[in-house]
Design an enzyme around this catalytic site. Structure first.
Site, PDB file in Angstrom:
ATOM      1  N   SER A 197      -5.110  -6.015  -0.792  1.00 56.02           N
ATOM      2  CA  SER A 197      -3.714  -6.038  -1.224  1.00 56.02           C
ATOM      3  C   SER A 197      -3.172  -7.421  -1.564  1.00 56.02           C
ATOM      4  O   SER A 197      -2.134  -7.525  -2.201  1.00 56.02           O
ATOM      5  CB  SER A 197      -2.832  -5.385  -0.166  1.00 56.02           C
ATOM      6  OG  SER A 197      -2.956  -6.076   1.051  1.00 56.02           O
ATOM      7  N   HIS A 225      -4.404   1.223  -1.171  1.00 55.88           N
ATOM      8  CA  HIS A 225      -3.920   0.758  -2.476  1.00 55.88           C
ATOM      9  C   HIS A 225      -4.729   1.310  -3.657  1.00 55.88           C
ATOM     10  O   HIS A 225      -4.488   0.914  -4.797  1.00 55.88           O
ATOM     11  CB  HIS A 225      -3.919  -0.773  -2.527  1.00 55.88           C
ATOM     12  CG  HIS A 225      -2.853  -1.374  -1.663  1.00 55.88           C
ATOM     13  ND1 HIS A 225      -1.560  -1.544  -2.101  1.00 55.88           N
ATOM     14  CD2 HIS A 225      -2.888  -1.812  -0.386  1.00 55.88           C
ATOM     15  CE1 HIS A 225      -0.841  -2.084  -1.127  1.00 55.88           C
ATOM     16  NE2 HIS A 225      -1.617  -2.256  -0.072  1.00 55.88           N
ATOM     17  N   LYS A 257       2.410   4.646  -0.058  1.00 59.46           N
ATOM     18  CA  LYS A 257       2.369   3.784  -1.243  1.00 59.46           C
ATOM     19  C   LYS A 257       2.511   4.651  -2.510  1.00 59.46           C
ATOM     20  O   LYS A 257       3.597   5.122  -2.787  1.00 59.46           O
ATOM     21  CB  LYS A 257       1.117   2.925  -1.188  1.00 59.46           C
ATOM     22  CG  LYS A 257       1.107   2.086   0.116  1.00 59.46           C
ATOM     23  CD  LYS A 257       0.060   1.049   0.157  1.00 59.46           C
ATOM     24  CE  LYS A 257      -0.080   0.434   1.544  1.00 59.46           C
ATOM     25  NZ  LYS A 257       1.102  -0.280   2.027  1.00 59.46           N
TER      26      LYS A 257
HETATM   27  C1  LIG Z   1      -4.906  -1.649   3.243  1.00 61.76           C
HETATM   28  C2  LIG Z   1      -3.848  -1.009   4.078  1.00 61.76           C
HETATM   29  N1  LIG Z   1      -4.209  -0.170   5.058  1.00 61.76           N
HETATM   30  C3  LIG Z   1      -3.300   0.442   5.830  1.00 61.76           C
HETATM   31  C4  LIG Z   1      -1.950   0.228   5.653  1.00 61.76           C
HETATM   32  C5  LIG Z   1      -0.975   0.927   6.555  1.00 61.76           C
HETATM   33  O1  LIG Z   1      -0.448   2.032   5.911  1.00 61.76           O
HETATM   34  P1  LIG Z   1       0.923   2.695   6.411  1.00 61.76           P
HETATM   35  O2  LIG Z   1       2.028   2.025   5.693  1.00 61.76           O
HETATM   36  O3  LIG Z   1       0.780   4.127   6.057  1.00 61.76           O
HETATM   37  O4  LIG Z   1       0.980   2.473   7.886  1.00 61.76           O
HETATM   38  C6  LIG Z   1      -1.524  -0.626   4.642  1.00 61.76           C
HETATM   39  C7  LIG Z   1      -0.064  -0.879   4.439  1.00 61.76           C
HETATM   40  O5  LIG Z   1       0.386  -1.986   4.369  1.00 61.76           O
HETATM   41  C8  LIG Z   1      -2.490  -1.266   3.824  1.00 61.76           C
HETATM   42  O6  LIG Z   1      -2.125  -2.107   2.851  1.00 61.76           O
END
Ligand SMILES: Cc1ncc(COP(=O)(O)O)c(C=O)c1O
Length: 409
Positions: A197, A225, A257
């Site tokens: 990200s 993502h 997302k």
């Molecule tokens: C790569 C990644 N994994 C997991 C998450 C966590 O997801 P959630 O917002 O559903 O807790 C995020 C969110 O920032 C993320 O970017």
């Protein structure tokens, strides 16, 4: 900066809360505290933030679904039919027919045998990873994996190591090294983000899966993502690389997302899902999603299946914006996805660029150390299918103007 500790006789006198103020002040002094911007209304392309109308250029709402009429209508209807809350955790009395329908629909969308929905993506990683590898096992993680994976790994009793970012040759080196362990590891779990990200680069999942298969390792990809973005109709990274379920055993994701709502999930075999929900403490011991959330997630799956134009528009916009920014002379790093970092180096410059963009009507946050290396501060832009071409022209014009003022280009 020590907490206040004094000794009276044999008794240690502690101030239980002094660190709260001290450490917060330290963050503020170093400009590392989060200054929250407040969204006053829905997350739409043009939205109100801190009393100002701005173009949203940094949300994870890739397809604009958070404000899609079908999602809103489904949420409102579910409140009428099922109420405001679920009443319990999933294993006791908090599993509604809506939760089951969402998992069925998601598994079909993902071409998986089964799916399981968690409260968040964070809860999925923190709850499942520690259950997949224990005392006699090894977890191998990409060095740039997301914090929720890092915390999930920390909760495990397994041994752990990292391989160089997106480097299958280094992963192979780590795997060969692991085979020298005596007694042999019972299980090996390899975990990677699908799309990273901070830079928007895509993990070489095909190569990772191949290397893992040679050692009987389980492959776990966090596709937070990649969903709604990569693969056929936004089905994600496993679809993007056309990998079967035998190659990638755990596909984890989030509804927060591109799906525009909230909630984590894993997809894979029926065995995986049966195991996951019986073992993940975050799933077993935390309340389930309210009906409105679940219904909106089902509607998001519907929209992805029936309105393929959103993913197409997202990519058209992404190519157009990246090219324009490159042509202007900005450094857009190694991004291959709708996450486009505008790398400026110095954190002060990144903050200034973000502040000036905001003044001129573009909302894009700076990302600075410790989230990225000290000399790689950036503005992270995230494309959104709900934007119009003239919105992109507007944003590009502002980047050009301020980029020149700040001598970035
Ligand atoms: C790569 C990644 N994994 C997991 C998450 C966590 O997801 P959630 O917002 O559903 O807790 C995020 C969110 O920032 C993320 O970017």
């Amino acid at each position: 900066m020590d907490d206040k500790i004094a000794q009276r006789g044999l008794i240690v006198m502690r101030d239980p809360t002094v660190f709260l103020h001290q450490e917060y002040e330290e963050l503020v002094k170093n400009e590392l505290d989060w200054k929250l911007r407040i969204l006053q209304g829905p997350s739409t392309p043009w939205c109100n933030v801190d009393g100002k109308k701005v173009l949203m250029f940094c949300s994870n709402n890739y397809l604009g679904l958070s404000n899609h009429p079908k999602l809103k209508e489904a949420a409102m209807k579910a409140i009428q039919t099922h109420g405001a809350g679920s009443g319990s955790v999933r294993p006791i009395a908090g599993t509604m027919d809506l939760h089951m329908e969402l998992e069925k629909r998601l598994a079909e969308f993902k071409n998986a045998e089964a799916s399981l929905v968690y409260q968040t993506g964070f809860a999925a990683n923190a709850g499942l990873i520690p259950q997949l590898a224990g005392k006699e096992d090894l977890i191998i993680s990409d060095e740039l994996n997301h914090g929720s994976i890092i915390d999930g790994v920390r909760l495990s009793h397994a041994e752990r190591t990292v391989y160089k970012h997106s480097d299958p040759a280094d992963l192979r080196r780590v795997l060969d090294e692991a085979e020298k362990h005596s007694p042999p590891y019972r299980r090996i779990l390899i975990i990677t983000d699908g799309v990273f990200s901070m830079d928007g680069d895509v993990a070489p999942l095909d190569e990772i899966a191949k290397a893992g298969a040679e050692h009987g390792a389980m492959i776990y990809v966090d596709d937070a993502h990649g969903e709604g973005v990569l693969g056929e109709g936004g089905r994600g990274i496993v679809s993007h690389f056309k990998l079967g379920r035998d190659k990638v055993q755990v596909e984890m994701g989030t509804f927060s997302k591109a799906f525009g709502v909230v909630g984590g999930h894993v997809s894979g075999s029926t065995d995986l899902v049966n195991y996951a929900y019986n073992k993940s403490r975050t799933w077993l011991l935390s309340g389930s999603h309210p009906p409105a959330v679940v219904a909106a997630c089902i509607a998001a799956v519907d929209v992805l299946e029936s309105e393929p134009q959103h993913v197409r528009t997202l990519w058209d916009h992404t190519h157009f914006f990246k090219k324009a920014m490159k042509d202007l002379g900005f450094d857009v790093g190694r991004s291959e996805t709708p996450i486009t970092p505008i790398i400026v180096g110095d954190s002060g410059v990144a903050k200034k660029l973000s502040a000036k963009l905001f003044e001129e009507g573009v909302f894009a946050l700076p990302i600075v150390y410790p989230m990225v290396a000290r000399d790689k501060a950036r503005i992270r832009t995230i494309m959104n299918a709900a934007l119009k071409r003239e919105d992109l022209d507007f944003a590009i014009g502002k980047f050009e103007k301020i980029g020149k003022e700040l001598r970035i280009i």
